[in-house]
Design an enzyme around this catalytic site. Structure first.
Site, PDB file in Angstrom:
ATOM      1  N   LYS A 104     -13.105   0.261   5.379  1.00 45.79           N
ATOM      2  CA  LYS A 104     -14.077   1.176   5.971  1.00 45.79           C
ATOM      3  C   LYS A 104     -14.074   2.540   5.280  1.00 45.79           C
ATOM      4  O   LYS A 104     -15.130   3.170   5.127  1.00 45.79           O
ATOM      5  CB  LYS A 104     -13.794   1.352   7.465  1.00 45.79           C
ATOM      6  CG  LYS A 104     -14.797   2.250   8.188  1.00 45.79           C
ATOM      7  CD  LYS A 104     -14.452   2.375   9.661  1.00 45.79           C
ATOM      8  CE  LYS A 104     -15.398   3.360  10.362  1.00 45.79           C
ATOM      9  NZ  LYS A 104     -15.046   3.522  11.793  1.00 45.79           N
TER      10      LYS A 104
ATOM     11  N   GLU B  31     -19.857  -8.807  14.370  1.00 46.45           N
ATOM     12  CA  GLU B  31     -20.671  -7.653  14.762  1.00 46.45           C
ATOM     13  C   GLU B  31     -22.139  -8.082  14.778  1.00 46.45           C
ATOM     14  O   GLU B  31     -22.845  -7.938  13.769  1.00 46.45           O
ATOM     15  CB  GLU B  31     -20.458  -6.494  13.779  1.00 46.45           C
ATOM     16  CG  GLU B  31     -19.034  -5.988  13.766  1.00 46.45           C
ATOM     17  CD  GLU B  31     -18.766  -4.989  12.645  1.00 46.45           C
ATOM     18  OE1 GLU B  31     -17.857  -4.160  12.808  1.00 46.45           O
ATOM     19  OE2 GLU B  31     -19.465  -5.035  11.608  1.00 46.45           O
TER      20      GLU B  31
ATOM     21  N   ASP C 119      -9.283   7.007   9.816  1.00 44.45           N
ATOM     22  CA  ASP C 119      -9.683   8.164  10.612  1.00 44.45           C
ATOM     23  C   ASP C 119      -8.505   9.116  10.838  1.00 44.45           C
ATOM     24  O   ASP C 119      -8.612  10.320  10.604  1.00 44.45           O
ATOM     25  CB  ASP C 119     -10.285   7.714  11.945  1.00 44.45           C
ATOM     26  CG  ASP C 119      -9.447   6.658  12.660  1.00 44.45           C
ATOM     27  OD1 ASP C 119      -8.365   6.296  12.137  1.00 44.45           O
ATOM     28  OD2 ASP C 119      -9.869   6.188  13.730  1.00 44.45           O
TER      29      ASP C 119
ATOM     30  N   ASP D 296     -21.117  -3.699   4.629  1.00 40.70           N
ATOM     31  CA  ASP D 296     -20.078  -4.145   3.701  1.00 40.70           C
ATOM     32  C   ASP D 296     -20.053  -5.662   3.549  1.00 40.70           C
ATOM     33  O   ASP D 296     -19.305  -6.176   2.723  1.00 40.70           O
ATOM     34  CB  ASP D 296     -18.710  -3.644   4.175  1.00 40.70           C
ATOM     35  CG  ASP D 296     -18.130  -2.609   3.238  1.00 40.70           C
ATOM     36  OD1 ASP D 296     -18.886  -2.072   2.407  1.00 40.70           O
ATOM     37  OD2 ASP D 296     -16.917  -2.336   3.327  1.00 40.70           O
TER      38      ASP D 296
END
Length: 751
Positions: A270, A107, A461, A136
């Protein structure tokens, strides 16, 4: 707050669609599937094992289509009216914006800072916004890039608001050249802003390969001797909006956090990071609404926060029942429209039941709902009922549920009672924020169980979404034009397979928890059709088994000289079924502006991931249930596209090529291809295994055509046989697949 006068027009409208023609097509396909099953039952005694296997596979396909039909039956979405918002709302509520990142390699910091800049520059009072970035990976490079970003934000935010810039992520905005007809003042500021952005990018890129800046001051001392999996909690206020009057030149609060990690502690990936974000933001700003955005998905619509507020602050539905507002995930660098079609037709269908599922990014949450509140805990006016107040706000109950931090308990009480109680100075909360970031803070609490983002699944999610809907809440779906958020899609190949494996594994994990949608339908407040919609998603992995068998059955029947499909006029069932389904899915793609090639690529990739990554997700769950290994959350690699925003340039010329590596993901697809190629070759050469005849009840041209269809669906693998490098199938994979194919051929002939 919003004006509650009933005479005023609503801030949003729920639009339901009555797609009678599509309903008829869905039912027609369902009827054909049942007809095929009935035919197989009637002729079961006249055929061999392949007929039984085909029947079982088609039972699975029929069940899946039944779930699809139920899910898509009554699609809906919400349309916000921004022009009414300013007239109705005297004071907009605060919003805390969350961005998560974990790996500077997969990322890139430049991608993260662009997402942050797009959020800082949205059309919303700056004194009502706060942006929190969770790292993180505990990377000093990420912190350095964000510090430099805050400096550029003081230029970028006023520039965007002054000239009403539509695309507020600089890396996308500056891809288009300056229009020569623009006035001189704008041109000068445009050039200056672009130059400053390029300098920012250069600083970050230089810092990536050079760590000398770590000695620039005490600000980086917290990162000394740290490792991504072993470090203390870090909370740093990068920028604090001390003026707080909502001026267009202001930049919202900007905070960097990294929770404590220790090698022998569970961190819940996450979901754990999101819960830490909720706690820290609760201590510092405690906004009633929270926006969750992945680090690669920038805000493409400047009014996105206002759009969500139209839903939360009033509409044609019961205002207090909406737990979250989900925007679709759209990608700027992908020519494959599979996810867009899935969100439009399946996601829109779910939105017409109890509301869309939480998709992990581009979602606005209600804080008190995330703290475990149920619909039953509220009075008609949206305030806590007297019974819920006594039950929820007892100090002993709060500490047991939310942890022993007194500051945290106080912020929880304020949030549950819809009281915004931000700190006068954010730095005053740093010590308390560090406390709630300790590894063991969540021990013996409800975090991850009934509070916050739920644990025990790599798809936190969807898991959280089921928990919210099971408590009786609804959700809303908005699909604006232009899209509210845009992100980057992993290229077709290893990264995409890893991502799909994680999704399928996480979905299957949820079926093994208390959040199983069938349990929620009978024991909780999850509506029955909503539970069926969840079941459609959560059984993705299980569909890999019938898909794998069905891809092999035509080849088996050709090699074994047995019948797979109906004969005579009844072959029309199969032909009509395949034809209608193909035309139906093609229409879905083309109605959204995608090409025939995009439809074909999506149909191909669907079979590749189903028989590849989804198949291995079943193994992941088996190993987890046996206690041999746990599932792992793998960060997907993100890249920065260089295509222009408005020029119509598509992805680069190699974007449609499928990439391979030596992982086992590509073994099933290669095996399927080789088996079907062998069957086609045997049919064309007239080779009769063991002197069997191709007449009577044996295989015929239709089975061979089935083999050809399978080969067409696995065309990327066929191309991979002749390509080299990353676009070619590795020799190790090819040799393993060839060995398995040889065993399959021998088994088919001698069985």
């Amino acid at each position: 707050m919003a004006d509650s006068s009933s005479s005023l027009l609503p801030l949003c409208e729920r639009i339901s669609y009555k797609r009678y023609f599509l309903r008829a097509v869905d039912l027609t396909i369902l009827g054909l599937l049942f007809s095929l099953l009935l035919y197989r039952i009637r002729h079961m005694s006249q055929n061999d094992t392949a007929w039984i296997v085909a029947f079982l596979c088609e039972c699975c396909f029929t069940f899946v289509w039944l779930l699809v039909t139920s899910t898509k039956w009554s699609p809906a979405e919400h349309k916000p009216y921004l022009d009414r918002l300013d007239e109705r709302v005297h004071e907009l509520p605060s919003v805390d914006m969350f961005v998560t990142t974990a790996d500077t390699v997969r990322e890139p910091p430049v991608l993260v800072l662009n997402t942050v800049l797009s959020l800082l520059a949205v059309n919303y009072p700056a004194n009502k916004l706060a942006c929190y970035v969770s790292d993180d990976g505990c990377s000093p490079l990420t912190y350095f890039s964000l510090k430099e970003t805050s400096k550029f934000a003081k230029i970028w935010v006023p520039f965007c608001k002054k000239y009403n810039v539509r695309v507020r992520a600089p890396f996308r905005y500056f891809l288009n050249p300056l229009n020569a007809t623009e006035d001189s003042e704008f041109s000068r500021e445009w050039e200056m802003t672009k130059r400053e952005y390029e300098e920012l990018v250069q600083k970050v890129e230089d810092a990536t390969g050079n760590s000398s800046w770590l000695d620039a001051g005490d600000d980086f001392e917290a990162f000394s001797n740290t490792k991504p999996s072993d470090h203390s909690t870090i909370v740093k206020v990068i920028w604090e909006n001390e003026e707080g009057v909502g001026d267009e030149k202001e930049v919202p609060h900007f905070v960097y956090i990294s929770r404590e990690k220790k090698p022998n502690c569970l961190h819940h990936y996450k979901a754990g990071a999101m819960n830490f974000l909720a706690r820290v933001s609760g201590l510092m700003t405690n906004a009633p609404y929270m926006l969750n955005v992945d680090c690669d998905m920038y805000a493409n619509e400047a009014d996105v926060v206002r759009q969500a507020m139209c839903i939360f602050l009033g509409g044609s539905m019961k205002q207090n029942d909406c737990a979250f507002v989900q925007f679709p995930q759209i990608f700027y660098d992908s020519s494959i429209g599979e996810l867009v079609v899935l969100q439009t037709y399946v996601g829109g269908g779910i939105a017409g039941i109890q509301g869309p599922t939480y998709a992990g990014s581009g979602c606005f949450h209600t804080r008190r709902v995330m703290y475990g509140l149920s619909v039953d805990d509220l009075d008609d006016d949206g305030n806590l009922s007297s019974l819920a107040t006594r039950k929820l706000l007892a100090e002993e109950s709060l500490e047991k549920k939310f942890g022993k931090s007194k500051e945290m308990v106080k912020s929880m009480v304020d949030a549950l009672q819809r009281k915004s109680n931000p700190q006068d100075t954010l730095t005053n909360s740093i010590e308390a924020a560090q406390e709630v970031g300790h590894c063991h803070y969540e021990d013996q609490t409800s975090w991850g169980k009934t509070v916050g983002w739920l644990y025990d699944s790599t798809t936190e999610d969807a898991h959280t979404s089921v928990g919210i809907h099971s408590r009786g809440w609804t959700s809303s779906y908005i699909s604006p034009e232009p899209p509210a958020f845009l992100g980057c899609m992993p290229l077709g190949g290893p990264d995409a397979m890893v991502q799909n494996r994680r999704w399928a594994t996480g979905f299957l994990e949820i079926l093994c928890t208390k959040q199983n949608p069938l349990i929620g339908s009978f024991c909780k407040k999850l509506r029955f059709r909503q539970s069926l919609a969840y079941l459609y998603l959560f059984t993705w992995a299980l569909r890999s088994i019938p898909e794998l068998f069905y891809c092999l059955l035509p080849a088996y029947c050709v090699l074994h000289n047995s019948t797979l499909f109906p004969k005579g006029v009844c072959i029309g069932i199969i032909v009509t079924l395949v034809g209608i389904h193909s035309l139906y899915t093609l229409w879905e793609f083309m109605s959204l502006g995608f090409s025939v090639s995009s439809w074909y690529a999506s149909q191909s990739f669907w079979r590749i991931k189903t028989t590849g990554s989804w198949l291995f997700s079943i193994l992941d769950i088996i190993l987890k249930l046996l206690g041999i290994s746990n599932t792992v959350f793998i960060v997907t690699k993100k890249t920065i596209s260089k295509t222009r925003v408005e020029s119509g340039d598509g992805p680069n010329k190699d974007s449609d090529k499928f990439e391979f590596d030596g992982s086992l993901f590509f073994l099933p697809g290669t095996f399927i291809l080789l088996v079907n190629l062998t069957a086609i070759a045997c049919f064309l050469t007239g080779l009769h295994w063991l002197d069997r005849s191709y007449e009577g009840s044996g295989s015929s041209l239709i089975e061979a055509c089935g083999c050809i269809v399978v080969v067409m669906l696995f065309l990327p693998f066929l191309k991979g046989l002749f390509e080299k490098g990353k676009y070619g199938i590795p020799l190790s994979t090819l040799s393993k697949a060839a060995f398995l194919a040889a065993l399959f051929v021998v088994f088919s002939v001698r069985n």
